[in-house]
Design a protein around this motif. Structure first.
Motif, PDB file in Angstrom:
ATOM      1  N   SER A  63       0.832  -1.191   0.000  1.00 21.02           N
ATOM      2  CA  SER A  63       0.000   0.000   0.000  1.00 21.02           C
ATOM      3  C   SER A  63       0.871   1.247   0.000  1.00 21.02           C
ATOM      4  CB  SER A  63      -0.903  -0.008   1.242  1.00 21.02           C
ATOM      5  OG  SER A  63      -1.658   1.171   1.346  1.00 21.02           O
ATOM      6  N   PHE A  64       0.609   2.163  -0.922  1.00 19.17           N
ATOM      7  CA  PHE A  64       1.388   3.396  -0.955  1.00 19.17           C
ATOM      8  C   PHE A  64       1.208   4.181   0.348  1.00 19.17           C
ATOM      9  CE2 PHE A  64       1.429   8.004  -2.169  1.00 19.17           C
ATOM     10  CZ  PHE A  64       2.804   8.116  -2.257  1.00 19.17           C
ATOM     11  N   HIS A  65      -0.029   4.473   0.725  1.00 21.78           N
ATOM     12  CA  HIS A  65      -0.293   5.181   1.973  1.00 21.78           C
ATOM     13  C   HIS A  65      -0.289   4.217   3.155  1.00 21.78           C
ATOM     14  CE1 HIS A  65      -2.498   8.331  -0.616  1.00 21.78           C
ATOM     15  NE2 HIS A  65      -1.393   8.888  -0.166  1.00 21.78           N
ATOM     16  N   PRO A  66       0.273   4.605   4.278  1.00 19.90           N
ATOM     17  CA  PRO A  66       0.241   3.738   5.463  1.00 19.90           C
ATOM     18  C   PRO A  66      -1.131   3.787   6.144  1.00 19.90           C
ATOM     19  CG  PRO A  66       1.368   5.791   5.981  1.00 19.90           C
ATOM     20  CD  PRO A  66       1.054   5.838   4.513  1.00 19.90           C
ATOM     21  N   ILE A  67      -1.651   2.630   6.502  1.00 21.31           N
ATOM     22  CA  ILE A  67      -2.930   2.603   7.218  1.00 21.31           C
ATOM     23  C   ILE A  67      -2.735   3.050   8.664  1.00 21.31           C
ATOM     24  CG2 ILE A  67      -2.676   0.128   7.733  1.00 21.31           C
ATOM     25  CD1 ILE A  67      -5.949   2.155   7.305  1.00 21.31           C
ATOM     26  N   VAL A  68      -1.570   2.750   9.226  1.00 19.72           N
ATOM     27  CA  VAL A  68      -1.244   3.209  10.575  1.00 19.72           C
ATOM     28  C   VAL A  68      -0.286   4.382  10.430  1.00 19.72           C
ATOM     29  CG1 VAL A  68      -0.284   2.603  12.820  1.00 19.72           C
ATOM     30  CG2 VAL A  68      -1.496   0.866  11.472  1.00 19.72           C
ATOM     31  N   PHE A  69      -0.803   5.588  10.660  1.00 15.25           N
ATOM     32  CA  PHE A  69       0.023   6.778  10.478  1.00 15.25           C
ATOM     33  C   PHE A  69       0.580   7.263  11.808  1.00 15.25           C
ATOM     34  CE2 PHE A  69       1.141  11.075   9.131  1.00 15.25           C
ATOM     35  CZ  PHE A  69       1.684  10.814   7.893  1.00 15.25           C
ATOM     36  N   SER A  70      -0.253   7.304  12.809  1.00 17.18           N
ATOM     37  CA  SER A  70       0.209   7.637  14.162  1.00 17.18           C
ATOM     38  C   SER A  70      -0.046   6.421  15.046  1.00 17.18           C
ATOM     39  CB  SER A  70      -0.529   8.866  14.702  1.00 17.18           C
ATOM     40  OG  SER A  70      -1.927   8.685  14.631  1.00 17.18           O
ATOM     41  N   GLY A  71       0.437   6.466  16.283  1.00 19.28           N
ATOM     42  CA  GLY A  71       0.357   5.291  17.152  1.00 19.28           C
ATOM     43  C   GLY A  71      -1.062   4.857  17.468  1.00 19.28           C
ATOM     44  N   LEU A  72      -1.268   3.543  17.496  1.00 23.14           N
ATOM     45  CA  LEU A  72      -2.554   2.986  17.913  1.00 23.14           C
ATOM     46  C   LEU A  72      -2.484   2.619  19.397  1.00 23.14           C
ATOM     47  CD1 LEU A  72      -3.534   0.579  14.981  1.00 23.14           C
ATOM     48  CD2 LEU A  72      -4.637   2.725  15.612  1.00 23.14           C
ATOM     49  N   LYS A  73      -3.376   3.180  20.186  1.00 28.17           N
ATOM     50  CA  LYS A  73      -3.397   2.873  21.610  1.00 28.17           C
ATOM     51  C   LYS A  73      -4.403   1.775  21.943  1.00 28.17           C
ATOM     52  CE  LYS A  73      -1.808   7.408  23.155  1.00 28.17           C
ATOM     53  NZ  LYS A  73      -2.077   8.585  24.038  1.00 28.17           N
ATOM     54  N   LYS A  74      -5.365   1.559  21.042  1.00 26.63           N
ATOM     55  CA  LYS A  74      -6.383   0.526  21.257  1.00 26.63           C
ATOM     56  C   LYS A  74      -6.670  -0.193  19.951  1.00 26.63           C
ATOM     57  CE  LYS A  74      -8.759   3.156  24.897  1.00 26.63           C
ATOM     58  NZ  LYS A  74     -10.031   3.781  25.321  1.00 26.63           N
ATOM     59  N   LEU A  75      -7.148  -1.423  20.049  1.00 27.89           N
ATOM     60  CA  LEU A  75      -7.614  -2.187  18.893  1.00 27.89           C
ATOM     61  C   LEU A  75      -8.994  -2.730  19.207  1.00 27.89           C
ATOM     62  CD1 LEU A  75      -4.467  -4.139  17.607  1.00 27.89           C
ATOM     63  CD2 LEU A  75      -5.802  -2.454  16.355  1.00 27.89           C
ATOM     64  N   THR A  76      -9.966  -1.833  19.241  1.00 20.53           N
ATOM     65  CA  THR A  76     -11.337  -2.204  19.600  1.00 20.53           C
ATOM     66  C   THR A  76     -12.264  -2.259  18.402  1.00 20.53           C
ATOM     67  OG1 THR A  76     -11.918   0.108  20.043  1.00 20.53           O
ATOM     68  CG2 THR A  76     -11.054  -1.187  21.893  1.00 20.53           C
ATOM     69  N   GLY A  77     -11.771  -1.852  17.247  1.00 18.62           N
ATOM     70  CA  GLY A  77     -12.581  -1.880  16.043  1.00 18.62           C
ATOM     71  C   GLY A  77     -13.516  -0.688  15.894  1.00 18.62           C
ATOM     72  N   LYS A  78     -13.293   0.357  16.668  1.00 18.16           N
ATOM     73  CA  LYS A  78     -14.188   1.516  16.615  1.00 18.16           C
ATOM     74  C   LYS A  78     -13.868   2.455  15.444  1.00 18.16           C
ATOM     75  CE  LYS A  78     -15.495   1.681  21.486  1.00 18.16           C
ATOM     76  NZ  LYS A  78     -15.543   2.501  22.738  1.00 18.16           N
ATOM     77  N   THR A  79     -12.644   2.391  14.933  1.00 23.86           N
ATOM     78  CA  THR A  79     -12.275   3.238  13.794  1.00 23.86           C
ATOM     79  C   THR A  79     -11.927   2.367  12.594  1.00 23.86           C
ATOM     80  OG1 THR A  79      -9.894   3.289  14.266  1.00 23.86           O
ATOM     81  CG2 THR A  79     -11.284   4.899  15.420  1.00 23.86           C
ATOM     82  N   TYR A  80     -11.930   2.988  11.402  1.00 25.71           N
ATOM     83  CA  TYR A  80     -11.625   2.209  10.198  1.00 25.71           C
ATOM     84  C   TYR A  80     -10.188   1.685  10.232  1.00 25.71           C
ATOM     85  CZ  TYR A  80      -8.894   5.925   7.880  1.00 25.71           C
ATOM     86  OH  TYR A  80      -7.929   6.843   7.537  1.00 25.71           O
ATOM     87  N   VAL A  81      -9.283   2.442  10.866  1.00 25.08           N
ATOM     88  CA  VAL A  81      -7.897   1.997  10.972  1.00 25.08           C
ATOM     89  C   VAL A  81      -7.806   0.748  11.845  1.00 25.08           C
ATOM     90  CG1 VAL A  81      -5.587   2.607  11.787  1.00 25.08           C
ATOM     91  CG2 VAL A  81      -6.973   4.316  10.608  1.00 25.08           C
ATOM     92  N   GLU A  82      -8.461   0.782  12.990  1.00 27.63           N
ATOM     93  CA  GLU A  82      -8.432  -0.371  13.901  1.00 27.63           C
ATOM     94  C   GLU A  82      -9.051  -1.600  13.258  1.00 27.63           C
ATOM     95  OE1 GLU A  82     -10.292   0.740  17.556  1.00 27.63           O
ATOM     96  OE2 GLU A  82      -8.935   2.425  17.917  1.00 27.63           O
ATOM     97  N   ARG A  83     -10.131  -1.403  12.522  1.00 22.30           N
ATOM     98  CA  ARG A  83     -10.800  -2.553  11.888  1.00 22.30           C
ATOM     99  C   ARG A  83      -9.904  -3.182  10.822  1.00 22.30           C
ATOM    100  NH1 ARG A  83     -15.213   0.947  12.522  1.00 22.30           N
ATOM    101  NH2 ARG A  83     -15.067   1.726  10.378  1.00 22.30           N
ATOM    102  N   VAL A  84      -9.197  -2.346  10.064  1.00 24.37           N
ATOM    103  CA  VAL A  84      -8.285  -2.874   9.039  1.00 24.37           C
ATOM    104  C   VAL A  84      -7.179  -3.697   9.684  1.00 24.37           C
ATOM    105  CG1 VAL A  84      -6.484  -2.208   7.397  1.00 24.37           C
ATOM    106  CG2 VAL A  84      -8.714  -1.108   7.297  1.00 24.37           C
ATOM    107  N   VAL A  85      -6.557  -3.157  10.715  1.00 25.17           N
ATOM    108  CA  VAL A  85      -5.455  -3.853  11.384  1.00 25.17           C
ATOM    109  C   VAL A  85      -5.947  -5.156  12.012  1.00 25.17           C
ATOM    110  CG1 VAL A  85      -3.748  -3.721  13.233  1.00 25.17           C
ATOM    111  CG2 VAL A  85      -4.171  -1.729  11.788  1.00 25.17           C
ATOM    112  N   GLN A  86      -7.100  -5.105  12.678  1.00 24.21           N
ATOM    113  CA  GLN A  86      -7.654  -6.312  13.295  1.00 24.21           C
ATOM    114  C   GLN A  86      -7.882  -7.409  12.261  1.00 24.21           C
ATOM    115  OE1 GLN A  86     -11.157  -4.697  15.322  1.00 24.21           O
ATOM    116  NE2 GLN A  86     -10.293  -5.336  17.276  1.00 24.21           N
TER     117      GLN A  86
END
Length: 370
Positions: A63-86
């Motif tokens: 992926s050209f753009h990083p899905i994780v741009f700043s630090g993730l403090k939680k992985l609860t699936g509440k944001t599109y970034v968290e859901r992608v990583v999960q």
């Protein structure tokens, strides 16, 4: 073929050492030792892209753009970034991003825009400094050719259109080994005077580990004397944006219509027309308002980029035409660039990639036009 092999290949076109400090590039999710079944190339890693990878059996997303741009403090699936990583972790899918490393690359994002527009005589718009290092080492006269060539093989000594560049000065070196030493020449406890060559070679900072490895492997001495300094010289082949020339001048309206059609955009926001022909064009994929003054200083007739704000357009000052074609639109051909590069590089590994390499079918542009 494992993930690390692909990452190593991608570093050839976009060394991560040239990523901007604010960026987050490299392997963002996954195990670098995982065997790759297939590679899916995308501009953005959205949840729909991960779903596509799962469905088609690809376990590495480039992926050209990083899905994780700043630090993730939680992985609860509440944001599109968290859901992608999960989802990626759950399905053993690795995600790699080279973002600003590819922005700064000579054959990267901006070169692709230049190619689409047919620009000639290309130069980097904002060359980076502090990316060139210089190695100074001292080698016995009879071994200097072997050491020099080893460093050249590691990529040292390349300057612009030239390679195998070095500077050599003959002199006398002295050393005195203690009781624990094993000198190649001379004796322990006796000061040795040896004819040596002071060898000076520059190299790109991303090559430092390879250059030092080559130095140590080829140098005859037990203790290798060397110095590495960072030069302030601008690197004419690394940096943000590019500037080039059209094959023939166009009127402003002709060029803006050509730009809209070629870059497949529904809208070109631009500053006031100046009623003159245009030939010298500056480009910068993504958000490029920071480079407006650089484009003006370089004498560009038009500066093409994206994400210009209202007050940014005032910086044109009747000296240049600023053309905002949209962020996605300015970078969309990056997928082709990465796909083409990987396809050529991984030809010999094709049997190992069960699913091969593909460009994602998902259009990740978050902006729609009415």
């Amino acid at each position: 073929m494992i993930v690390k092999d692909v990452v190593t290949l991608l570093e050839e076109i976009s060394p991560l050492a040239y990523s901007e400090g604010f960026d987050n590039t490299g392997l963002l999710v996954g195990d670098e030792k995982m065997k790759v079944t297939g590679i899916l190339v995308t501009l953005d890693t959205l949840e729909a892209v991960v779903d596509e990878a799962i469905e088609k059996g690809y376990n590495l997303i480039v992926s050209f753009h990083p899905i994780v741009f700043s630090g993730l403090k939680k992985l609860t699936g509440k944001t599109y970034v968290e859901r992608v990583v999960q989802k990626a972790i759950k399905h053993d899918i690795a995600i790699f991003s080279n973002h600003t490393a590819l922005d700064n690359a000579w054959n990267g994002v901006n070169a692709m825009i230049c190619e689409k527009l047919g620009l000639q005589n290309r130069k980097v718009l904002i060359p980076k400094d502090s990316t060139i290092k210089k190695l100074v080492t001292f080698v016995p006269v009879n071994d200097v050719e072997k050491v020099r060539n080893a460093i050249f093989e590691a990529g040292g000594g390349s300057i612009g259109n030239y390679d195998k560049c070095s500077f050599n000065t003959e002199g006398i070196g002295t050393f005195n080994g203690n009781d624990s030493s094993n000198p190649v020449v001379g004796k322990k406890g006796v000061t040795q005077f040896e004819k040596e060559v002071k060898l000076e070679i520059t190299f790109g900072k991303h090559l430092q580990s390879n250059v030092l490895k080559s130095l140590f492997n080829s140098h005859p001495y037990e203790e290798v004397a060397y110095e590495i300094t960072t030069l302030e010289n601008f690197n004419q082949h690394i940096g943000m944006g590019m500037i080039g020339e059209l094959k023939a001048p166009m009127t402003e309206i002709e060029f803006l219509k050509f730009l809209k059609e070629t870059m497949r955009t529904n809208c070109v926001r631009h500053s006031a027309l100046l009623n003159k022909s245009v030939k010298k064009i500056a480009v910068l994929g993504g958000s490029g308002s920071f480079a407006i003054n650089a484009a003006k200083s370089a004498g560009a007739d038009v500066f093409i980029s994206a994400d210009f704000k209202y007050h940014d357009f005032f910086q044109a000052e009747n000296k240049i035409i600023l053309a905002d074609i949209g962020h996605y639109e300015s970078e969309q051909f990056t997928k082709e660039l990465l796909y083409s590069f990987l396809t050529k590089k991984i030809t010999n590994f094709a049997p190992a990639l069960q699913k091969g390499i593909a460009i994602s079918d998902i259009i990740t542009n978050p902006i729609s036009y009415l």
